[in-house]
Design a protein around this motif. Structure first.
Motif, PDB file in Angstrom:
ATOM      1  N   CYS A  18       0.660  -1.232  -0.006  1.00  0.00           N
ATOM      2  CA  CYS A  18       0.082   0.197  -0.203  1.00  0.00           C
ATOM      3  C   CYS A  18       0.743   1.133  -0.031  1.00  0.00           C
ATOM      4  O   CYS A  18       0.635   2.216  -0.773  1.00  0.00           O
ATOM      5  CB  CYS A  18      -0.956   0.140   1.122  1.00  0.00           C
ATOM      6  SG  CYS A  18      -2.281  -1.099   1.177  1.00  0.00           S
ATOM      7  N   LEU A  19       1.985   1.220   0.849  1.00  0.00           N
ATOM      8  CA  LEU A  19       2.889   2.344   0.693  1.00  0.00           C
ATOM      9  C   LEU A  19       3.482   2.643  -0.674  1.00  0.00           C
ATOM     10  O   LEU A  19       3.622   3.751  -1.375  1.00  0.00           O
ATOM     11  CB  LEU A  19       4.064   2.435   1.904  1.00  0.00           C
ATOM     12  CG  LEU A  19       4.705   3.597   2.150  1.00  0.00           C
ATOM     13  CD1 LEU A  19       4.153   4.518   2.736  1.00  0.00           C
ATOM     14  CD2 LEU A  19       6.014   2.941   2.923  1.00  0.00           C
ATOM     15  N   LEU A  20       3.870   1.536  -1.289  1.00  0.00           N
ATOM     16  CA  LEU A  20       4.556   1.832  -2.666  1.00  0.00           C
ATOM     17  C   LEU A  20       3.457   2.465  -3.518  1.00  0.00           C
ATOM     18  O   LEU A  20       3.800   3.022  -4.415  1.00  0.00           O
ATOM     19  CB  LEU A  20       5.302   0.459  -3.011  1.00  0.00           C
ATOM     20  CG  LEU A  20       6.364  -0.007  -2.405  1.00  0.00           C
ATOM     21  CD1 LEU A  20       6.909  -1.218  -2.718  1.00  0.00           C
ATOM     22  CD2 LEU A  20       7.598   1.049  -2.545  1.00  0.00           C
ATOM     23  N   GLY A  24       4.188   5.683  -5.394  1.00  0.00           N
ATOM     24  CA  GLY A  24       4.309   5.724  -6.917  1.00  0.00           C
ATOM     25  C   GLY A  24       2.955   6.211  -7.658  1.00  0.00           C
ATOM     26  O   GLY A  24       3.212   6.751  -8.648  1.00  0.00           O
ATOM     27  N   LEU A  25       1.969   5.873  -7.231  1.00  0.00           N
ATOM     28  CA  LEU A  25       0.783   6.210  -8.313  1.00  0.00           C
ATOM     29  C   LEU A  25      -0.359   7.320  -7.581  1.00  0.00           C
ATOM     30  O   LEU A  25      -0.505   8.152  -8.041  1.00  0.00           O
ATOM     31  CB  LEU A  25       0.100   5.136  -8.573  1.00  0.00           C
ATOM     32  CG  LEU A  25       0.952   3.977  -9.577  1.00  0.00           C
ATOM     33  CD1 LEU A  25      -0.029   2.672  -9.664  1.00  0.00           C
ATOM     34  CD2 LEU A  25       1.330   4.319 -10.642  1.00  0.00           C
ATOM     35  N   LEU A  30      -2.895  12.767  -6.212  1.00  0.00           N
ATOM     36  CA  LEU A  30      -3.892  13.257  -5.328  1.00  0.00           C
ATOM     37  C   LEU A  30      -3.451  14.682  -4.895  1.00  0.00           C
ATOM     38  O   LEU A  30      -4.205  15.735  -4.753  1.00  0.00           O
ATOM     39  CB  LEU A  30      -4.243  12.376  -4.174  1.00  0.00           C
ATOM     40  CG  LEU A  30      -5.394  11.343  -4.624  1.00  0.00           C
ATOM     41  CD1 LEU A  30      -5.535  10.312  -3.556  1.00  0.00           C
ATOM     42  CD2 LEU A  30      -6.680  11.543  -5.109  1.00  0.00           C
ATOM     43  N   ILE A  31      -2.382  14.765  -4.061  1.00  0.00           N
ATOM     44  CA  ILE A  31      -1.514  15.955  -3.679  1.00  0.00           C
ATOM     45  C   ILE A  31      -1.441  17.033  -4.590  1.00  0.00           C
ATOM     46  O   ILE A  31      -1.645  18.208  -4.150  1.00  0.00           O
ATOM     47  CB  ILE A  31      -0.460  15.574  -2.958  1.00  0.00           C
ATOM     48  CG1 ILE A  31      -0.667  14.511  -1.306  1.00  0.00           C
ATOM     49  CG2 ILE A  31       0.112  16.717  -2.174  1.00  0.00           C
ATOM     50  CD1 ILE A  31       0.211  14.057  -0.776  1.00  0.00           C
ATOM     51  N   SER A  32      -1.263  16.674  -5.944  1.00  0.00           N
ATOM     52  CA  SER A  32      -0.951  17.835  -6.658  1.00  0.00           C
ATOM     53  C   SER A  32      -2.127  17.966  -7.478  1.00  0.00           C
ATOM     54  O   SER A  32      -2.330  18.870  -8.643  1.00  0.00           O
ATOM     55  CB  SER A  32       0.237  17.629  -7.705  1.00  0.00           C
ATOM     56  OG  SER A  32      -0.273  16.342  -8.427  1.00  0.00           O
ATOM     57  N   GLY A  42      -6.058  12.766  -0.343  1.00  0.00           N
ATOM     58  CA  GLY A  42      -4.807  12.475  -0.422  1.00  0.00           C
ATOM     59  C   GLY A  42      -4.017  12.420   0.941  1.00  0.00           C
ATOM     60  O   GLY A  42      -3.450  11.517   1.321  1.00  0.00           O
ATOM     61  N   LEU A  43      -4.370  13.465   1.534  1.00  0.00           N
ATOM     62  CA  LEU A  43      -3.619  13.688   2.768  1.00  0.00           C
ATOM     63  C   LEU A  43      -4.249  12.653   3.871  1.00  0.00           C
ATOM     64  O   LEU A  43      -3.499  12.273   4.831  1.00  0.00           O
ATOM     65  CB  LEU A  43      -3.708  15.186   3.260  1.00  0.00           C
ATOM     66  CG  LEU A  43      -3.081  16.036   2.253  1.00  0.00           C
ATOM     67  CD1 LEU A  43      -3.350  17.643   2.867  1.00  0.00           C
ATOM     68  CD2 LEU A  43      -1.598  15.849   2.674  1.00  0.00           C
TER      69      LEU A  43
END
Length: 65
Positions: A18-20, A24-25, A30-32, A42-43
């Motif tokens: 989940c972290l990768l 990665g995707l 989401l953050i941008s 995303g946060l």
């Protein structure tokens, strides 16, 4: 229902996957994003991953055999 949540919460490989996936995707998109809701989601997902990692680390350091 507890076993469906408890099993992956105690394993390292679902967390790493989940972290990768987030790094990665999902996370950068989401953050941008232009949408405020997407940035908040995303946060929130990032905060959930950090909490999950904290629980795994705490369990790893306090686990007694």
């Amino acid at each position: 229902m507890k076993t469906l949540v408890d099993w992956p919460a105690r394993r390292l490989w679902p967390f790493v996957f989940c972290l990768l996936l987030y790094v990665g995707l999902i996370g950068p998109e989401l953050i941008s994003a232009a949408s405020t809701l997407a940035v908040v989601v995303g946060l929130v997902v990032l905060a959930l991953l950090l909490a999950w990692g904290y629980l795994l680390l705490r369990r790893g350091f306090t686990h007694k055999e």
